[in-house]
Design a protein around this motif. Structure first.
Motif, PDB file in Angstrom:
ATOM      1  N   TRP A 277       0.105   2.982  -2.027  1.00 54.01           N
ATOM      2  CA  TRP A 277       0.653   3.340  -0.704  1.00 54.01           C
ATOM      3  C   TRP A 277      -0.006   4.625  -0.196  1.00 54.01           C
ATOM      4  O   TRP A 277      -0.362   4.712   0.980  1.00 54.01           O
ATOM      5  CB  TRP A 277       2.173   3.496  -0.796  1.00 54.01           C
ATOM      6  CG  TRP A 277       2.786   3.908   0.504  1.00 54.01           C
ATOM      7  CD1 TRP A 277       3.219   3.103   1.512  1.00 54.01           C
ATOM      8  CD2 TRP A 277       3.014   5.263   0.947  1.00 54.01           C
ATOM      9  NE1 TRP A 277       3.694   3.863   2.560  1.00 54.01           N
ATOM     10  CE2 TRP A 277       3.584   5.188   2.232  1.00 54.01           C
ATOM     11  CE3 TRP A 277       2.792   6.518   0.383  1.00 54.01           C
ATOM     12  CZ2 TRP A 277       3.932   6.326   2.973  1.00 54.01           C
ATOM     13  CZ3 TRP A 277       3.137   7.649   1.103  1.00 54.01           C
ATOM     14  CH2 TRP A 277       3.706   7.542   2.383  1.00 54.01           C
ATOM     15  N   ARG A 280      -3.420   4.110   1.335  1.00 56.83           N
ATOM     16  CA  ARG A 280      -3.454   3.430   2.645  1.00 56.83           C
ATOM     17  C   ARG A 280      -3.780   4.400   3.770  1.00 56.83           C
ATOM     18  O   ARG A 280      -4.293   4.008   4.804  1.00 56.83           O
ATOM     19  CB  ARG A 280      -2.062   2.831   2.952  1.00 56.83           C
ATOM     20  CG  ARG A 280      -1.699   1.673   2.121  1.00 56.83           C
ATOM     21  CD  ARG A 280      -1.786   0.380   2.875  1.00 56.83           C
ATOM     22  NE  ARG A 280      -0.998   0.341   4.101  1.00 56.83           N
ATOM     23  CZ  ARG A 280      -1.287  -0.438   5.134  1.00 56.83           C
ATOM     24  NH1 ARG A 280      -2.347  -1.194   5.098  1.00 56.83           N
ATOM     25  NH2 ARG A 280      -0.506  -0.455   6.197  1.00 56.83           N
ATOM     26  N   ASP A 311      -2.522  -6.921   1.793  1.00 56.66           N
ATOM     27  CA  ASP A 311      -2.888  -6.923   3.217  1.00 56.66           C
ATOM     28  C   ASP A 311      -1.799  -6.255   4.058  1.00 56.66           C
ATOM     29  O   ASP A 311      -0.745  -5.852   3.546  1.00 56.66           O
ATOM     30  CB  ASP A 311      -3.189  -8.351   3.691  1.00 56.66           C
ATOM     31  CG  ASP A 311      -1.983  -9.266   3.530  1.00 56.66           C
ATOM     32  OD1 ASP A 311      -0.872  -8.754   3.281  1.00 56.66           O
ATOM     33  OD2 ASP A 311      -2.145 -10.492   3.638  1.00 56.66           O
ATOM     34  N   ASP A 312      -2.040  -6.169   5.360  1.00 57.40           N
ATOM     35  CA  ASP A 312      -1.117  -5.458   6.251  1.00 57.40           C
ATOM     36  C   ASP A 312       0.281  -6.089   6.225  1.00 57.40           C
ATOM     37  O   ASP A 312       1.283  -5.371   6.288  1.00 57.40           O
ATOM     38  CB  ASP A 312      -1.648  -5.464   7.688  1.00 57.40           C
ATOM     39  CG  ASP A 312      -2.833  -4.526   7.837  1.00 57.40           C
ATOM     40  OD1 ASP A 312      -3.059  -3.707   6.917  1.00 57.40           O
ATOM     41  OD2 ASP A 312      -3.541  -4.622   8.855  1.00 57.40           O
ATOM     42  N   TRP A 315       2.218  -4.899   3.278  1.00 56.30           N
ATOM     43  CA  TRP A 315       2.658  -3.499   3.432  1.00 56.30           C
ATOM     44  C   TRP A 315       3.792  -3.390   4.441  1.00 56.30           C
ATOM     45  O   TRP A 315       4.703  -2.585   4.261  1.00 56.30           O
ATOM     46  CB  TRP A 315       1.481  -2.601   3.835  1.00 56.30           C
ATOM     47  CG  TRP A 315       0.606  -2.263   2.671  1.00 56.30           C
ATOM     48  CD1 TRP A 315      -0.701  -2.613   2.491  1.00 56.30           C
ATOM     49  CD2 TRP A 315       0.973  -1.513   1.500  1.00 56.30           C
ATOM     50  NE1 TRP A 315      -1.170  -2.141   1.288  1.00 56.30           N
ATOM     51  CE2 TRP A 315      -0.164  -1.458   0.662  1.00 56.30           C
ATOM     52  CE3 TRP A 315       2.148  -0.892   1.069  1.00 56.30           C
ATOM     53  CZ2 TRP A 315      -0.152  -0.800  -0.578  1.00 56.30           C
ATOM     54  CZ3 TRP A 315       2.157  -0.230  -0.173  1.00 56.30           C
ATOM     55  CH2 TRP A 315       1.010  -0.197  -0.962  1.00 56.30           C
ATOM     56  N   ARG A 316       3.755  -4.199   5.506  1.00 53.31           N
ATOM     57  CA  ARG A 316       4.853  -4.162   6.495  1.00 53.31           C
ATOM     58  C   ARG A 316       6.170  -4.571   5.834  1.00 53.31           C
ATOM     59  O   ARG A 316       7.204  -3.942   6.016  1.00 53.31           O
ATOM     60  CB  ARG A 316       4.532  -5.070   7.694  1.00 53.31           C
ATOM     61  CG  ARG A 316       3.715  -4.372   8.792  1.00 53.31           C
ATOM     62  CD  ARG A 316       3.770  -5.165  10.100  1.00 53.31           C
ATOM     63  NE  ARG A 316       3.259  -6.521   9.968  1.00 53.31           N
ATOM     64  CZ  ARG A 316       1.965  -6.845  10.027  1.00 53.31           C
ATOM     65  NH1 ARG A 316       1.051  -5.908  10.250  1.00 53.31           N
ATOM     66  NH2 ARG A 316       1.573  -8.094   9.891  1.00 53.31           N
TER      67      ARG A 316
END
Ligand code: NDP
Length: 325
Positions: A277, A280, A311-312, A315-316
């Motif tokens: 994290w 990122r 991927d995004d 993470w979301r």
């Protein structure tokens, strides 16, 4: 390994680096330090972080002995020190702070303990209300021109003080601060993401961030109490135990407790997820890892794969569940 520029400088640091706080000279002797530095270097880590105050100089001594024994090529790695707190438990007024005298002495002493001819990075470990910022800039510029330091920076300085140092340096054609060393992790993110935000473009600030695991809390190891063989289980670290696990930190403990399940879902360990994290954020030049044993270091270095794999959307999902705790 991935390499990132230290802000606007040409120096490329490994995205994961390795530091000595609490460990070297206390939990970690020279043989263990040697094993961990070798492991880190073999995995592409090229920056080792230290400070005068860590174990009252013993952390630098141990790192110096281990680096010497490993005989790593000096042009292949970077090493740092930091001055402010002083090396001794009860320093005299001239043995601490950011005066020209202490910065000069602290640099010389770190060079001797680390057994190197120059420090790649030298930090002002905290702001010093008793030393004008002009004196700090002139002292650091002078150490760089003497060849004893390559880049200088700050640690936990307010943005306004960094801006003032950079403005004075620019006006006087001196070498200004290149990097800041702030705490940055899932539980402590405002300074890096908000307070320093203008500085990345304005002065090309790089960041070497610390405590990616909040001293181990984000591994989940404190969920069932404080293990004796852990950082927060050490006798003289009550202040840290209180600051990480104290009654005011209930929300942090609740959020940390979410990590094991989230990590299992994403196919990694909690430590790897927390460190990935940090990676990122593109304003993070390097995440400084801490480890008291080689197995932890190996696990933590695996965060790079997690960073590259998630991927995004993943993470979301992660951010939403974590923030809801
Ligand atoms: P972390 O928050 O990652 O904490 C590291 C500690 O957590 C280890 O020493 C270990 O302690 C535990 N740990 C690490 N990995 C694991 C794992 N996989 N499983 C279980 N436990 C684990 O980083 P640090 O707080 O050490 O900060 C990193 C570096 O940043 C420091 O070494 C120092 O160089 C720098 N720093 C700078 C500061 C500044 O003011 N500029 C302040 C603090 C750090 P244990 O096994 O003993 O429980």
């Amino acid at each position: 390994m991935e390499y990132r520029r230290l802000g606007s400088s040409g120096l490329k640091l490994s995205a994961l680096s390795f530091g000595a706080w609490v460990t070297f000279g206390r939990q970690v002797d020279t043989a263990a330090a040697r094993e961990m530095l070798a492991e880190a270097h073999a995995n592409g880590v090229n920056f080792f972080d230290n400070a005068e105050v860590y174990a009252h100089g013993a952390a630098e001594q141990v790192m110096g002995e281990a680096l010497h024994a490993l005989a790593l090529p000096r042009d292949g790695y970077c090493v740092s020190s930091k001055a402010y707190f002083g090396r001794l438990p009860d320093p005299a007024p001239t043995q601490r702070g950011l005066s020209r005298k202490h910065l000069t002495e602290a640099c010389q002493q770190a060079l001797r303990r680390l057994r190197v001819e120059y420090l790649d990075l030298f930090f002002c470990h905290r702001p010093d209300q008793d030393t004008p910022v002009e004196e700090v800039v002139i002292s650091m510029d002078s150490l760089i021109r003497q060849g004893k330091v390559l880049y200088w920076g700050t640690s936990e300085w307010p943005a306004a003080a960094i801006t003032a140092a950079a403005a004075f340096a620019r006006a006087e054609h001196l070498i200004g601060p290149q990097m800041e060393q702030p705490q940055y992790n899932l539980l402590h993110r405002e300074r890096v993401e908000q307070e320093y935000a203008p500085l990345y473009a304005q002065i090309g600030l790089g960041t070497t961030t610390w405590s990616p695991l909040a001293s181990g809390l984000l591994t989940g190891k404190y969920a069932g109490g404080v293990p004796e063989q852990s950082r927060l289980g050490q006798n003289d670290y009550e202040w840290l135990r209180e600051s990480v696990l104290g009654a005011d930190n209930g929300r942090n403990a609740r959020r940390a407790a979410r990590l094991p399940a989230l990590a299992a879902e994403l196919g990694c360990t909690p430590a790897q997820l927390a460190i990935a994290w940090c990676l990122r954020n593109p304003q993070v030049s390097t995440v400084i890892l801490g480890a008291s044993r080689v197995a932890q270091l190996r696990e933590n270095l695996g965060a790079l794969d997690v960073h590259q794999r998630l991927d995004d959307a993943a993470w979301r999902h992660f951010e939403a569940v974590f923030a809801a705790a």
